[in-house]
Design an enzyme around this catalytic site. Structure first.
Site, short mmCIF file in Angstrom:
data_model
loop_
_atom_site.label_atom_id
_atom_site.label_comp_id
_atom_site.label_asym_id
_atom_site.label_seq_id
_atom_site.Cartn_x
_atom_site.Cartn_y
_atom_site.Cartn_z
N GLY A 107 -12.04 -6.58 2.62
CA GLY A 107 -11.18 -6.75 2.47
C GLY A 107 -10.98 -8.90 3.61
O GLY A 107 -11.66 -8.38 5.13
N GLU B 47 7.32 -1.16 11.29
CA GLU B 47 6.20 -2.59 11.64
C GLU B 47 6.16 -3.61 11.04
O GLU B 47 7.67 -3.74 10.27
CB GLU B 47 4.88 -1.68 10.73
CG GLU B 47 5.44 -1.30 9.67
CD GLU B 47 4.65 -2.14 8.16
OE1 GLU B 47 4.15 -3.47 8.75
OE2 GLU B 47 5.83 -2.33 6.93
N PRO B 48 5.95 -4.91 11.18
CA PRO B 48 6.56 -5.82 11.13
C PRO B 48 5.74 -6.42 9.51
O PRO B 48 6.53 -7.20 9.47
CB PRO B 48 5.89 -7.15 12.25
CG PRO B 48 4.63 -5.95 12.59
CD PRO B 48 4.27 -4.95 12.23
N SER C 89 9.48 2.22 6.61
CA SER C 89 7.78 2.22 6.60
C SER C 89 7.05 3.29 6.89
O SER C 89 7.86 4.48 7.70
CB SER C 89 7.16 1.42 7.24
OG SER C 89 7.90 -0.45 7.13
N GLY D 103 -7.89 -9.52 4.44
CA GLY D 103 -5.96 -9.79 3.61
C GLY D 103 -5.45 -9.28 5.31
O GLY D 103 -6.06 -9.70 6.49
N GLU D 104 -4.05 -9.69 5.61
CA GLU D 104 -3.42 -9.71 6.38
C GLU D 104 -3.64 -7.99 7.45
O GLU D 104 -3.50 -8.17 8.40
CB GLU D 104 -2.08 -9.10 6.58
CG GLU D 104 -0.91 -9.60 7.74
CD GLU D 104 0.28 -10.00 7.36
OE1 GLU D 104 1.15 -9.32 8.21
OE2 GLU D 104 1.31 -9.15 6.63
N CYS E 147 1.11 -1.70 -0.39
CA CYS E 147 0.21 -0.05 -0.04
C CYS E 147 0.49 1.26 -0.20
O CYS E 147 0.44 2.13 -0.08
CB CYS E 147 -0.46 -0.25 0.77
SG CYS E 147 -0.24 0.10 3.13
N ASN E 148 2.35 1.28 0.94
CA ASN E 148 3.17 2.46 0.41
C ASN E 148 4.32 2.55 0.24
O ASN E 148 4.74 3.36 -0.79
CB ASN E 148 3.86 2.62 1.98
CG ASN E 148 2.49 3.02 2.97
OD1 ASN E 148 1.93 3.61 2.93
ND2 ASN E 148 2.16 2.53 4.24
#
Length: 423
Positions: free
Chosen positions: A190, A115-116, A110, A192-193, A50-51
């Site tokens: 959604g 962030e993991p 990030s 997802g994760e 997304c980034n």
């Protein structure tokens, strides 16, 4: 081969451009094979989140030419103006590119520091490249090194403690409007994760109700079971939208899922009670025009910066430790590469010496077979072998001295471990 990296991220480009060059999962396999066929490199991998969108290529030839080919290909593949893309891209090669990959995998680059999720996304990027046949032995070594450093950072620093992810930041934003989430209902689009993390944070905050809408109902149900949430199809969103105080969207759809008209209709049924919408997806899941509606608080990934900056300040000291780990890992990697070059030279030199030895030994054996004196044969063997072994080095040292290359003569004394003549 040179390692080349071309990327665009939340620091270099606005969301409106990032979403245009993002690769949806269904595109990656085709994009990788098209990239290799287009001559971008012998090995290729693509990371798209997304980034950020980043392309990693192992290529021969002139670096500047290869870099321009990467830029041209990305612009052509996504039908984006090349000049606009060039102004928002970053390009690097070899050790600088590898260092960037390490920083990304460790969460140091990030939006949310540390962030993991990005490490898992990088592992997926490599796995997809391997599956597509565009990542070979060299790419495997690079990514193995990157993953090893990221693991060390996670293990030896506190940068991952009390993790603050984009999902956490999204939930934090909702509390700016709703102080008591225990009275709220959430619609998550959604499965997802990221949505899983959002659901976990909402549950920890005591959210009253969660509905998960997804293209695949089975996946939504699986996630729903974990969080006691109701699972519905994307087509059911209008039916549940009017009850949603909070909506968080994060899918891989190439087109918006939620439009202004649907939200407007839901607001009327809600009697204009406020709604908080957080669109984490790139490309966006919610039409930007939704922000024009009264009683709707629409946030995108770029609106999470305030929370992100707060997170960065809390983790800066741990990030500095991680930076030092990456520097040391990079130095070790470069030393190993240099050692490989030295190993090849050593192997070649040893092979040459063994050929000279075998030739002198064969001659000595012939002389002994003729009955010549063994002592004389051995003496000649030793003298002949010595002369042949030192012939090339001494010739080169003489030539260096004649040319005034005292530096080479000095290096020769060091390599041959000769004492200084003044001592």
């Amino acid at each position: 081969m040179k390692l080349l990296l071309l990327g665009i991220n939340h620091n270099s480009a606005p969301l409106s451009l990032r979403e245009r060059v993002a690769f949806v999962p269904e595109q990656i396999h085709l994009a990788l094979q098209d990239g290799v066929a287009s001559g971008l490199g012998e090995e290729l991998a693509i990371l798209s989140t997304c980034n950020r969108t980043e392309i990693y290529a192992l290529a021969g030839g002139d670096a500047e030419v290869c870099e321009q080919q990467l830029l041209d290909w990305l612009a052509r593949f996504h039908h984006v103006d090349r000049d606009q893309l060039r102004d928002c891209c970053y390009i690097s090669s070899d050790s600088q590119a590898l260092q960037h990959m390490m920083e990304v995998a460790a969460g140091l680059d990030s939006m949310v520091l540390g962030e993991p999720q990005i490490l898992g996304q990088m592992k997926s990027a490599y796995a997809l490249a391997a599956e597509a046949g565009t990542a070979g032995a060299a790419m495997n070594q690079l990514f193995s090194q990157v993953f090893s450093v990221a693991k060390q950072v996670r293990t030896d620093t506190a940068i991952g403690e009390n993790p603050v992810s984009v999902a956490y930041a999204a939930v934090s934003l909702t509390q700016h409007v709703f102080s008591d989430l225990g009275k709220c209902s959430a619609l998550l689009i959604g499965a997802g994760e990221t949505i899983e993390l959002v659901a976990r944070h909402l549950r920890d905050k005591g959210i009253r109700r969660i509905v998960i809408a997804n293209r695949t109902l089975e996946r939504a149900r699986k996630l729903g079971e974990e969080f006691q949430a109701e699972a519905v199809m994307l087509s059911d969103i209008p039916q549940y939208l009017c009850d949603a105080d909070i909506l968080v969207a994060s899918t891989a759809s190439q087109l918006p899922i939620l439009g202004k008209g649907a939200v407007e209709a839901a607001l009327k049924k809600r009697k204009h009670r406020p709604m908080v919408m957080v669109d984490i997806a790139v490309p966006r899941d919610i039409e930007p025009q939704v922000a024009e509606l009264d009683d709707v608080y629409l946030y995108t990934v770029d609106d999470l910066r305030e929370i992100v900056d707060e997170n960065k300040r809390a983790r800066e000291s741990e990030a500095r430790k991680a930076d030092q780990m990456i520097v040391e890992a990079l130095e070790g990697w470069q030393a190993r590469l240099r050692s490989r070059d030295a190993v090849d030279t050593i192997k070649d030199y040893r092979a040459k010496a063994e050929r000279l030895r075998d030739a002198e030994l064969e001659r000595a054996l012939r002389q002994l077979a003729k009955g010549e004196d063994a002592s004389a044969v051995l003496e000649q063997l030793a003298r002949g072998l010595t002369n042949k072994l030192i012939h090339s080095p001494t010739t080169q040292i003489k030539e260096a001295g004649a040319k005034g290359r005292s530096d080479l003569v000095g290096w020769a004394r060091e390599l041959l471990q000769l004492r200084d003549r003044d001592n």
